[in-house]
Design an enzyme around this catalytic site. Structure first.
Site, PDB file in Angstrom:
ATOM      1  CE  LYS A   1     -62.510  49.767  -2.526  1.00 36.97           C
ATOM      2  NZ  LYS A   1     -61.601  50.226  -1.470  1.00 36.97           N
ATOM      3  N   GLY A   2     -64.825  53.071  -8.205  1.00 36.73           N
ATOM      4  CA  GLY A   2     -64.980  54.436  -8.709  1.00 36.73           C
ATOM      5  C   GLY A   2     -66.352  54.790  -9.256  1.00 36.73           C
TER       6      GLY A   2
ATOM      7  CD  GLU B   1     -64.501  52.463 -15.060  1.00 40.15           C
ATOM      8  OE1 GLU B   1     -65.114  52.532 -13.981  1.00 40.15           O
ATOM      9  OE2 GLU B   1     -63.412  51.894 -15.191  1.00 40.15           O
ATOM     10  CG  ASP B   2     -64.279  55.704 -12.330  1.00 49.16           C
ATOM     11  OD1 ASP B   2     -63.966  55.033 -13.335  1.00 49.16           O
ATOM     12  OD2 ASP B   2     -63.591  55.716 -11.288  1.00 49.16           O
TER      13      ASP B   2
ATOM     14  CG  ASP C   1     -56.114  57.685 -17.717  1.00 43.33           C
ATOM     15  OD1 ASP C   1     -55.852  58.589 -18.507  1.00 43.33           O
ATOM     16  OD2 ASP C   1     -55.329  57.342 -16.819  1.00 43.33           O
TER      17      ASP C   1
ATOM     18  CE  LYS D   1     -57.710  61.576 -16.317  1.00 42.98           C
ATOM     19  NZ  LYS D   1     -56.599  61.032 -15.516  1.00 42.98           N
TER      20      LYS D   1
ATOM     21  CG  PHE E   1     -55.176  62.170 -10.334  1.00 45.62           C
ATOM     22  CD1 PHE E   1     -55.210  60.842 -10.743  1.00 45.62           C
ATOM     23  CD2 PHE E   1     -55.511  62.467  -9.019  1.00 45.62           C
ATOM     24  CE1 PHE E   1     -55.568  59.835  -9.868  1.00 45.62           C
ATOM     25  CE2 PHE E   1     -55.864  61.463  -8.130  1.00 45.62           C
ATOM     26  CZ  PHE E   1     -55.890  60.146  -8.567  1.00 45.62           C
ATOM     27  CB  VAL E   2     -60.628  64.401 -11.881  1.00 42.25           C
ATOM     28  CG1 VAL E   2     -60.334  65.510 -12.861  1.00 42.25           C
ATOM     29  CG2 VAL E   2     -60.905  63.098 -12.618  1.00 42.25           C
TER      30      VAL E   2
ATOM     31  CG  ASP F   1     -59.113  56.465  -5.145  1.00 40.81           C
ATOM     32  OD1 ASP F   1     -59.230  56.268  -6.374  1.00 40.81           O
ATOM     33  OD2 ASP F   1     -58.187  55.993  -4.464  1.00 40.81           O
TER      34      ASP F   1
ATOM     35  NE  ARG G   1     -62.753  54.807  -3.567  1.00 42.42           N
ATOM     36  CZ  ARG G   1     -62.112  54.467  -4.693  1.00 42.42           C
ATOM     37  NH1 ARG G   1     -62.557  54.903  -5.846  1.00 42.42           N
ATOM     38  NH2 ARG G   1     -61.046  53.697  -4.664  1.00 42.42           N
TER      39      ARG G   1
END
Ligand code: 5GP
Length: 182
Positions: free
Chosen positions: A49-50, A105-106, A109, A138, A159-160, A166, A172
């Site tokens: 969902k990101g 993609e959001d 990581d 990241k 962590f954002v 989310d 979100r």
């Protein structure tokens, strides 16, 4: 009373404002418009969902004839750390053989999710050209190598949340990106 949400929006420190995000997304779209031919269709694959807010804003500034597909992968659960495995929830895609494809993609990581997806798409769907756009990178958390073509912003290992990202399923919808101070 919010029973599921233990961290308040007022605790968030802003990292990228709505303006920062929108300005940078337009720049990325311009690069994409320059890099892909206008004579061939582009398949934009957004990872739910990101990436939903990012991809929706990005495609508004893409001028190449495009189709937008959504797939769903999960790796974080409700936690602030990657579970270490990728769970394909919905990977249904059209025939992409010989096509130009852009994965949106959001955040990258560890790189696990993207490595999985790139391998899957290349092996199973055989696109002509596959590029990757991520809003946040990241880089210091990377354990799996991925070649990313378009990066919105490199960030530190925090962590954002916000703008698609989310915390326990919430936040979100924020138009900006922030983080909770430790
Ligand atoms: P990776 O497989 O690269 O370790 O993680 C990718 C996925 O983990 C992202 O698509 C995103 O859903 C989630 N993720 C990674 N870092 C963060 C973060 O800082 N905040 C949030 N909300 N999700 C993250």
């Amino acid at each position: 009373m919010l029973e599921l949400l233990d961290r308040k929006e007022t605790e968030l420190l802003e990292l990228f404002s709505q303006n920062d995000l929108q300005r940078r997304i337009k720049e990325i779209a311009e690069q994409i418009n320059n890099d892909f031919s206008n004579e061939e269709e582009l398949y934009v694959i957004s990872i739910l969902k990101g990436a939903v807010l990012f991809s929706v804003d990005l495609v508004k500034s893409i001028t190449i004839p495009s189709q937008i597909e959504f797939i769903r992968l999960a790796s974080y659960g409700n936690d602030e750390n990657s579970s270490g495995r990728v769970k394909p929830v919905d990977l249904s895609l059209p025939n992409l053989e010989g096509k130009n494809v852009l994965i949106v993609e959001d955040i990258i990581d560890t790189g696990l999710t993207m490595e999985f997806l790139v391998k899957y798409i290349k092996a199973q769907l055989k696109p002509k050209n596959l590029k990757i756009a991520v809003l946040l990178d990241k880089h210091c958390a990377r354990t799996h190598h991925v070649d990313v073509d378009y990066v919105g912003f490199p960030i530190d290992n925090k962590f954002v949340v916000g703008y698609g990202l989310d915390y326990k399923g919430f936040y979100r919808n924020l138009p900006y990106i922030g983080y909770f101070p430790q």
